[in-house]
Scaffold this motif. Structure first.
Motif, PDB file in Angstrom:
ATOM      1  N   TYR A  49       0.836  -1.184   0.000  1.00  0.00           N
ATOM      2  CA  TYR A  49       0.000   0.000   0.000  1.00  0.00           C
ATOM      3  C   TYR A  49       0.883   1.249   0.000  1.00  0.00           C
ATOM      4  O   TYR A  49       1.934   1.283   0.643  1.00  0.00           O
ATOM      5  CB  TYR A  49      -0.912   0.024   1.236  1.00  0.00           C
ATOM      6  N   TYR A  50       0.417   2.238  -0.737  1.00  0.00           N
ATOM      7  CA  TYR A  50       1.109   3.519  -0.788  1.00  0.00           C
ATOM      8  C   TYR A  50       0.054   4.608  -0.826  1.00  0.00           C
ATOM      9  O   TYR A  50      -0.837   4.578  -1.680  1.00  0.00           O
ATOM     10  CB  TYR A  50       2.021   3.603  -2.006  1.00  0.00           C
ATOM     11  N   GLU A  51       0.159   5.543   0.085  1.00  0.00           N
ATOM     12  CA  GLU A  51      -0.819   6.626   0.175  1.00  0.00           C
ATOM     13  C   GLU A  51      -2.252   6.082   0.184  1.00  0.00           C
ATOM     14  O   GLU A  51      -3.121   6.596  -0.523  1.00  0.00           O
ATOM     15  CB  GLU A  51      -0.624   7.602  -0.992  1.00  0.00           C
ATOM     16  N   LYS A  52      -2.437   5.040   0.946  1.00  0.00           N
ATOM     17  CA  LYS A  52      -3.745   4.426   1.196  1.00  0.00           C
ATOM     18  C   LYS A  52      -4.322   3.669   0.003  1.00  0.00           C
ATOM     19  O   LYS A  52      -5.454   3.195   0.063  1.00  0.00           O
ATOM     20  CB  LYS A  52      -4.758   5.473   1.703  1.00  0.00           C
ATOM     21  N   GLU A  53      -3.538   3.560  -1.066  1.00  0.00           N
ATOM     22  CA  GLU A  53      -3.989   2.824  -2.235  1.00  0.00           C
ATOM     23  C   GLU A  53      -3.193   1.515  -2.370  1.00  0.00           C
ATOM     24  O   GLU A  53      -1.989   1.480  -2.138  1.00  0.00           O
ATOM     25  CB  GLU A  53      -3.786   3.660  -3.501  1.00  0.00           C
ATOM     26  N   GLU A  54      -3.884   0.458  -2.786  1.00  0.00           N
ATOM     27  CA  GLU A  54      -3.198  -0.813  -3.013  1.00  0.00           C
ATOM     28  C   GLU A  54      -2.350  -0.703  -4.273  1.00  0.00           C
ATOM     29  O   GLU A  54      -2.861  -0.418  -5.359  1.00  0.00           O
ATOM     30  CB  GLU A  54      -4.213  -1.953  -3.161  1.00  0.00           C
ATOM     31  N   ARG A  55      -1.057  -0.965  -4.125  1.00  0.00           N
ATOM     32  CA  ARG A  55      -0.144  -0.865  -5.257  1.00  0.00           C
ATOM     33  C   ARG A  55       0.154  -2.229  -5.881  1.00  0.00           C
ATOM     34  O   ARG A  55       0.499  -2.319  -7.052  1.00  0.00           O
ATOM     35  CB  ARG A  55       1.180  -0.245  -4.818  1.00  0.00           C
ATOM     36  N   GLY A  56       0.066  -3.254  -5.081  1.00  0.00           N
ATOM     37  CA  GLY A  56       0.380  -4.577  -5.585  1.00  0.00           C
ATOM     38  C   GLY A  56      -0.186  -5.644  -4.681  1.00  0.00           C
ATOM     39  O   GLY A  56      -0.401  -5.413  -3.490  1.00  0.00           O
ATOM     40  N   ARG A  57      -0.451  -6.809  -5.279  1.00  0.00           N
ATOM     41  CA  ARG A  57      -1.016  -7.911  -4.525  1.00  0.00           C
ATOM     42  C   ARG A  57      -0.332  -9.185  -4.971  1.00  0.00           C
ATOM     43  O   ARG A  57      -0.165  -9.420  -6.168  1.00  0.00           O
ATOM     44  CB  ARG A  57      -2.518  -8.002  -4.778  1.00  0.00           C
ATOM     45  N   GLY A  58       0.027 -10.012  -4.015  1.00  0.00           N
ATOM     46  CA  GLY A  58       0.651 -11.290  -4.325  1.00  0.00           C
ATOM     47  C   GLY A  58      -0.385 -12.359  -4.574  1.00  0.00           C
ATOM     48  O   GLY A  58      -1.587 -12.101  -4.598  1.00  0.00           O
ATOM     49  N   ASN A  59       0.085 -13.575  -4.735  1.00  0.00           N
ATOM     50  CA  ASN A  59      -0.778 -14.697  -5.065  1.00  0.00           C
ATOM     51  C   ASN A  59      -1.396 -15.288  -3.797  1.00  0.00           C
ATOM     52  O   ASN A  59      -1.053 -16.400  -3.386  1.00  0.00           O
ATOM     53  CB  ASN A  59       0.019 -15.751  -5.838  1.00  0.00           C
ATOM     54  N   PHE A  60      -2.291 -14.544  -3.186  1.00  0.00           N
ATOM     55  CA  PHE A  60      -2.981 -14.995  -1.983  1.00  0.00           C
ATOM     56  C   PHE A  60      -4.490 -14.925  -2.226  1.00  0.00           C
ATOM     57  O   PHE A  60      -4.963 -14.080  -2.982  1.00  0.00           O
ATOM     58  CB  PHE A  60      -2.599 -14.106  -0.790  1.00  0.00           C
ATOM     59  N   PRO A  61      -5.248 -15.804  -1.574  1.00  0.00           N
ATOM     60  CA  PRO A  61      -6.703 -15.816  -1.794  1.00  0.00           C
ATOM     61  C   PRO A  61      -7.374 -14.568  -1.240  1.00  0.00           C
ATOM     62  O   PRO A  61      -6.789 -13.810  -0.465  1.00  0.00           O
ATOM     63  CB  PRO A  61      -7.151 -17.077  -1.036  1.00  0.00           C
ATOM     64  N   ASP A  62      -8.633 -14.396  -1.618  1.00  0.00           N
ATOM     65  CA  ASP A  62      -9.393 -13.219  -1.196  1.00  0.00           C
ATOM     66  C   ASP A  62      -9.662 -13.191   0.299  1.00  0.00           C
ATOM     67  O   ASP A  62     -10.154 -12.175   0.811  1.00  0.00           O
ATOM     68  CB  ASP A  62     -10.725 -13.173  -1.955  1.00  0.00           C
TER      69      ASP A  62
END
Lengths: 114, 112
Positions: A49-62
């Motif tokens: 997260y950067y400045e409250k926004e999701e910048r990246g997500r790994g291979n994890f379930p919801d």
């Protein structure tokens, strides 16, 4: 200067429960990343997260979700816990988003799912 | 000193000797590499980094070597001390990604 802090230090939950882990970045850092480290392995990227926004997500379930607050602290939530979620959860902060900014890791939260 | 050509999960080193920790990275597009040290009960601690336009970088008692041809990274520690006992991880990343991808780690034990 205070480093990255995480709470709680240790946590024991049972299957099916949910958990919230907390992270406070180094003062002035605006980016927080979460990693899962299973015993004997290297950390695996979950979110950035950067400045409250999701910048990246790994291979994890919801079942895994996170958010960042206006003060740049962050929470990692895991729902419907499985035995395989037992791990050390690490939070890392950096000045800005992106991998070229040095990431400083906290001591982690040790989660045990029974 | 101890020289290890392949990645091994453990490395035992005599205090005062030099040690070499090896890492094979997976993505030929990776352009930034970092070595971390993780002591028991602590999070990973940054040691040294190197970009793909370099093949060697030196820090205090540590040197990182990068061989892009064979996708190999190594960390050399000079005059290994008891405080160097820890798990060492290499991490890679590339331009279009924000995450660090960590290797399996090498546990270094320093013998007195």
């Amino acid at each position: 200067d205070a480093g990255v802090t995480q709470s709680p230090t240790h946590l024991i939950k049972t299957r099916g429960q949910h958990v919230t882990l907390r992270c406070s970045p180094i003062s002035g850092h605006k980016s927080v990343s979460w990693y899962q480290q299973v015993l004997g392995q290297g950390p695996q990227f979950i979110f950035q997260y950067y400045e409250k926004e999701e910048r990246g997500r790994g291979n994890f379930p919801d079942r895994f979700s996170a958010r960042q607050f206006p003060n740049y602290s962050s929470e990692l939530n895991v729902n419907a816990l499985l035995l395989g979620d037992s791990a050390l959860y690490l939070c890392a902060s950096s000045l800005a988003g992106g991998r070229r900014n040095e990431q400083f890791f906290g001591p982690g939260t040790r989660l045990t799912v029974l | 000193g101890e020289s290890v050509g392949l990645h091994l999960p453990t490395l035992s080193v005599q205090e005062g000797d030099n040690s070499i920790i090896n890492c094979a990275y997976s993505n030929s597009a990776s352009d930034y590499f970092i070595w971390y040290k993780q002591e028991s009960g602590k999070g990973p601690q940054f040691i040294i980094d190197i970009r793909s336009n370099m093949d060697k970088r030196q820090g205090q008692r540590v040197t990182v070597l990068l061989n892009k041809t064979v996708k190999h990274l190594s960390l050399q520690i000079a005059a290994t001390q008891p405080g160097d006992s820890a798990v060492y991880f290499c991490a890679e990343t590339w331009s279009n990604d924000y995450k660090l991808s960590f290797g399996a780690g090498t546990t270094v034990t320093v013998r007195a």
